[in-house]
Design an enzyme around this catalytic site. Structure first.
Site, PDB file in Angstrom:
ATOM      1  N   ASP A 326       7.754  12.769   3.762  1.00 35.51           N
ATOM      2  CA  ASP A 326       7.986  11.685   4.704  1.00 35.51           C
ATOM      3  C   ASP A 326       7.747  10.333   4.027  1.00 35.51           C
ATOM      4  O   ASP A 326       6.919  10.211   3.122  1.00 35.51           O
ATOM      5  CB  ASP A 326       7.025  11.864   5.881  1.00 35.51           C
ATOM      6  CG  ASP A 326       7.173  10.810   6.943  1.00 35.51           C
ATOM      7  OD1 ASP A 326       8.252  10.742   7.550  1.00 35.51           O
ATOM      8  OD2 ASP A 326       6.204  10.053   7.172  1.00 35.51           O
ATOM      9  N   GLU A 355      12.390  11.560   1.713  1.00 33.91           N
ATOM     10  CA  GLU A 355      13.036  10.705   2.698  1.00 33.91           C
ATOM     11  C   GLU A 355      12.984   9.261   2.212  1.00 33.91           C
ATOM     12  O   GLU A 355      11.943   8.629   2.228  1.00 33.91           O
ATOM     13  CB  GLU A 355      12.319  10.809   4.054  1.00 33.91           C
ATOM     14  CG  GLU A 355      12.939   9.885   5.105  1.00 33.91           C
ATOM     15  CD  GLU A 355      11.965   9.512   6.230  1.00 33.91           C
ATOM     16  OE1 GLU A 355      12.434   9.293   7.356  1.00 33.91           O
ATOM     17  OE2 GLU A 355      10.747   9.421   5.958  1.00 33.91           O
TER      18      GLU A 355
END
Length: 612
Positions: A326, A355
């Site tokens: 993330d 990400e």
């Protein structure tokens, strides 16, 4: 003699009644490349203690006292000849009491180091566990967990769990998916909005409202029997403000602190900007994401080791095949390079996808392993998420045709793949748990949804789809996360609709399930779509996009016609892709096709032609 027995009894009493100590990691394994482990110990005044061990399996190399006397860090070397079992470590407290802790070593699973990560043969099903299936209502509310279940609250906990994912494996495999990415399932013991998992309060514990560590490990093993891989979602940039260490930090710089609260500026260009100011770069990397998520300072060497070991621990313990990271670029870049390198050293075939939420390929490309960066930075990251393709595909399908064709946006995006070190190692997607659901983004246009699914199932890279995409799940708000992450129909007892059985689903939803299943099952069994080369043709004014996937054994022609009328394709233009083929089988219509000069493509339709 009597005094000796009393002394002995006192020592035994002190050992058996030692104050509880938090030990992280709680264990390690034999025969690891990472054979020097730094153990974090947390207990009242533990920093004053001196540690020793008589174990032949481990050796204490160094003892580190933190700024906070309630912490101690031990550097432990594990013998190359170590055997699995308990390893007592003794310590003497400041008042002279002798106590003991245990650091177990476990035997590695066979071929653990050679496990295969996710790759282009995979199709990934993204699940928000709290909103998928509630198979065990008994764990909806746990006394020690602050937030309780409340299905009436869109941002509350609804009760989905690991057991729900496990009982759905047949359904997921039948759709054609070969990997599952659940959003984080580690403990989020927060007062509110804890369901999504991104405010972690314990990095070594599955949230008991989802299940247990053992249940997660069993899910991975059971999924493997269904030929499904599990991708664990990791958060390295921040933790939750209710994390156990936030009330008693080991070091003042364990988290990034400012004279007053400072939020990240979200200026992703600082990574490539040759004129960037120090303060802009510092604010991006060290500013907090939101006030409830303290920003971790990976420049602290103890925290850096902690996070590296935590990842290796979960890989080894649970058996996962991949990691999704993330908010990738918000972490310290040098730390991320070390983190990725350590994982690949231990597991050479493992996969990690980062990400990097930007529509700029130039920025995304910087973070892929072996990228040709001007400053020679190498992140060692194997895969990235292809946000630009999402952006251009939705725009192409929503915008009216131009003289050049709206598909040109997708064509131009792919034409810039040269920026990527490995363009084939992109996770491609058209929505996720943060983005507007694809059916809603396409204004509920079913024909355009089919075009989108055909593209994402056949393009270079490997597809990821959000749970419910297969039944056209939608929502009214274009940007509200809680509405994107609604409950999966059939996941709760008493649901009026059931995606698993088809009960009360609309005709379009059932057709969508069938359509996507056909695409993904074909993709699963077609290596040309995994590793074949891509050849595409610039879209012309007929609003068709044509591309080929090919290898030495097979050639596949994909045609996407967005227009409201049928199109005639002059097949002479595609001579390079056809390589003399004048016939083929369309997987979608299940028809044999023949052509001499032209091929007719029906309006608002796609073709997936296996060439003869």
């Amino acid at each position: 003699m009597k005094s000796f027995l009393l002394l002995f009894a006192l020592v035994v009493f002190q050992i058996l009644n030692a104050q509880e100590i938090r030990i992280e990691p709680p264990n390690w394994w034999t025969n690891m490349q990472h054979d020097t482990v730094q153990i974090l110990l947390y207990s009242s005044d533990i920093g004053q203690a001196e540690f020793s061990t008589k174990s032949n399996n481990i050796k204490i190399l160094q003892q580190h006292s933190a700024e906070n006397s309630n912490y101690k860090f031990l550097d432990i070397a594990i013998s190359r000849n170590a055997i699995a079992g308990d390893n007592p470590i003794s310590y003497t407290t400041s008042n002279g009491a002798i106590r003991s802790i245990n650091f177990p070593l476990m035997e590695r699973s066979e071929n653990s180091a050679q496990r295969q990560g996710f790759d282009n043969s995979d199709a990934v099903y993204l699940i928000v566990p709290d909103r998928f299936v509630n198979a065990n209502p008994q764990n909806d509310n746990i006394p020690e967990m602050v937030e309780k279940a409340n299905r009436d609250n869109p941002e509350g906990r609804h009760g989905g769990d690991i057991a729900g994912i496990q009982q759905s494996l047949d359904y997921i495999a039948n759709l054609g998916f070969t990997a599952i990415w659940p959003t984080p399932m580690l403990e989020n013991n927060r007062k509110s909005v804890s369901y999504h998992g991104y405010g972690i309060t314990d990095f070594y514990r599955i949230d008991p409202r989802f299940g247990s560590n053992l249940e997660f490990k069993n899910l991975v093993a059971t999924a493997r029997k269904h030929d499904i891989k599990i991708i664990q979602d990791f958060v390295l940039n921040h933790c939750g403000d209710d994390h156990w260490w936030m009330q008693d930090l080991p070091f003042a710089d364990w988290i990034n602190t400012w004279p007053q609260y400072t939020q990240t500026n979200h200026k992703k260009s600082v990574a490539i900007d040759p004129y960037v100011s120090d303060i802009d770069r510092e604010t991006y990397l060290r500013g907090w994401f939101v006030p409830s998520m303290p920003d971790l300072n990976q420049q602290n060497p103890y925290l850096a080791k902690y996070l590296i070991q935590n990842a290796i621990w979960w890989i080894e313990y649970s058996g996962i095949n991949g990691i999704r990271v993330d908010t990738y670029s918000y972490s310290d870049p040098e730390f991320m390079a070390q983190w990725n390198k350590a994982i690949l050293r231990e597991y050479p075939n493992f996969s990690v996808v980062g990400e990097e939420w930007t529509m700029s390929k130039t920025i995304i490309a910087r973070y892929q392993k072996d990228a040709q960066n001007p400053d020679d930075y190498n992140s060692n990251l194997t895969h990235l998420m292809d946000f630009p393709l999402l952006d251009k595909t939705i725009k192409a399908l929503n915008e009216p045709n131009t003289w050049q064709s709206s598909w040109s946006q997708v064509y131009e995006s792919l034409a810039h793949d040269y920026l990527y070190a490995s363009p084939e190692k992109q996770m491609i997607f058209l929505d996720n748990h943060d983005e507007t659901r694809i059916y809603r983004a396409l204004n509920h246009n079913f024909e355009n949804w089919k075009l989108a699914m055909t593209l994402i199932s056949t393009m270079r890279g490997f597809p990821q789809m959000l749970y419910g995409t297969e039944i056209l799940m939608t929502h009214p708000d274009l940007g509200h996360h809680a509405q994107i992450r609604t409950e999966f129909p059939g996941g709760w007892q008493g649901d009026t609709q059931d995606a698993f059985t088809g009960k009360n689903l609309s005709a379009e939803s059932k057709e969508a399930q069938k359509f996507l299943r056909k695409l993904l099952q074909f993709r699963k069994n077609t290596s040309t779509l995994h590793n074949g080369k891509l050849l595409h043709y610039a879209p012309e004014n007929n609003d068709c996009y044509v591309y080929f996937r090919y290898d030495d054994n097979r050639r596949i022609m994909v045609v996407l016609n967005k227009a409201e009328e049928s199109a005639q394709l002059d097949m002479h233009r595609f001579t390079q892709g056809l390589q003399g083929a004048k016939s083929g089988y369309d997987i979608i219509s299940e028809k044999n096709l023949n052509w001499a000069q032209n091929l007719t493509i029906p309006a608002k339709s796609s073709m997936l032609i296996v060439l003869d």
